[in-house]
Design a protein around this motif. Structure first.
Motif, PDB file in Angstrom:
ATOM      1  N   VAL A   1       0.678  -1.070   0.164  1.00  0.00           N
ATOM      2  CA  VAL A   1      -0.008   0.022   0.121  1.00  0.00           C
ATOM      3  C   VAL A   1       0.726   1.174  -0.062  1.00  0.00           C
TER       4      VAL A   1
ATOM      5  N   SER B   1      -2.735   3.607  -4.859  1.00  0.00           N
ATOM      6  CA  SER B   1      -3.768   3.173  -4.549  1.00  0.00           C
ATOM      7  C   SER B   1      -3.851   1.758  -3.834  1.00  0.00           C
ATOM      8  N   LYS B   2      -4.945   1.481  -3.271  1.00  0.00           N
ATOM      9  CA  LYS B   2      -5.116   0.083  -2.764  1.00  0.00           C
ATOM     10  C   LYS B   2      -5.417  -0.990  -3.820  1.00  0.00           C
ATOM     11  N   THR B   3      -5.973  -0.353  -5.035  1.00  0.00           N
ATOM     12  CA  THR B   3      -6.476  -1.018  -6.278  1.00  0.00           C
ATOM     13  C   THR B   3      -4.971  -1.299  -6.838  1.00  0.00           C
TER      14      THR B   3
ATOM     15  N   ALA C   1      -2.179  -1.583  -5.348  1.00  0.00           N
ATOM     16  CA  ALA C   1      -1.522  -2.400  -4.421  1.00  0.00           C
ATOM     17  C   ALA C   1      -2.000  -3.986  -4.504  1.00  0.00           C
ATOM     18  N   PHE C   2      -3.365  -4.161  -5.013  1.00  0.00           N
ATOM     19  CA  PHE C   2      -3.783  -5.366  -5.239  1.00  0.00           C
ATOM     20  C   PHE C   2      -3.222  -5.885  -6.400  1.00  0.00           C
TER      21      PHE C   2
ATOM     22  N   LEU D   1      -7.433  -5.106   1.759  1.00  0.00           N
ATOM     23  CA  LEU D   1      -6.980  -3.875   1.285  1.00  0.00           C
ATOM     24  C   LEU D   1      -8.137  -2.661   1.455  1.00  0.00           C
ATOM     25  N   VAL D   2      -9.435  -3.297   1.159  1.00  0.00           N
ATOM     26  CA  VAL D   2     -10.664  -2.339   1.205  1.00  0.00           C
ATOM     27  C   VAL D   2     -11.050  -2.058   2.500  1.00  0.00           C
TER      28      VAL D   2
END
Length: 120
Positions: A19, A24-26, A28-29, A60-61
């Motif tokens: 992260v 962004s978390k997206t 990171a995913f 993550l979310v």
């Protein structure tokens, strides 16, 4: 609202690194998913979640909490016993608490385990 999941400290650290290194978390995913087992951090995450890719996304979310170590669990239980011991008025209950406290110390010493604040 979905609840946070609990993950071991090593997984939380690896998620935090992804992260922190992405925008962004997206992102990171996507990095975790695409990196496979190339990097130690992605390997730690993927190993923990196995084939549950949705679990990574959920962490993550929705966020996550760090699982207590066994030592932290013992220390927390020990603190509760000690607190109860000083607040109990019933002699039978006091004897039970004292026996439990003695059992914890004896067990940790037999196993050669030292926990700060408990049997150090």
């Amino acid at each position: 609202m979905n609840a946070k999941i609990t993950v071991p400290a090593e997984v939380a650290e690896a998620l935090g690194l992804y992260v922190g290194a992405t925008k962004s978390k997206t992102e990171a995913f996507m990095s975790i998913r695409n990196d496979g087992d190339i990097y130690k951090q992605s390997s730690v995450i993927r190993s923990y979640f196995k084939s549950n890719i949705d679990g990574i996304l959920e962490a993550l979310v929705n966020g996550y909490t760090v699982e207590q170590t066994p030592e932290e669990k013992v220390r927390e239980y020990w603190s509760k016993l000690m607190s109860d011991r000083y607040n109990v008025n019933d002699e039978h209950h006091l004897d039970k608490l004292s026996a439990e406290i003695h059992g914890i110390i004896k067990t940790l010493n037999l196993l050669g385990i030292k926990i700060e604040g408990v049997n150090d």
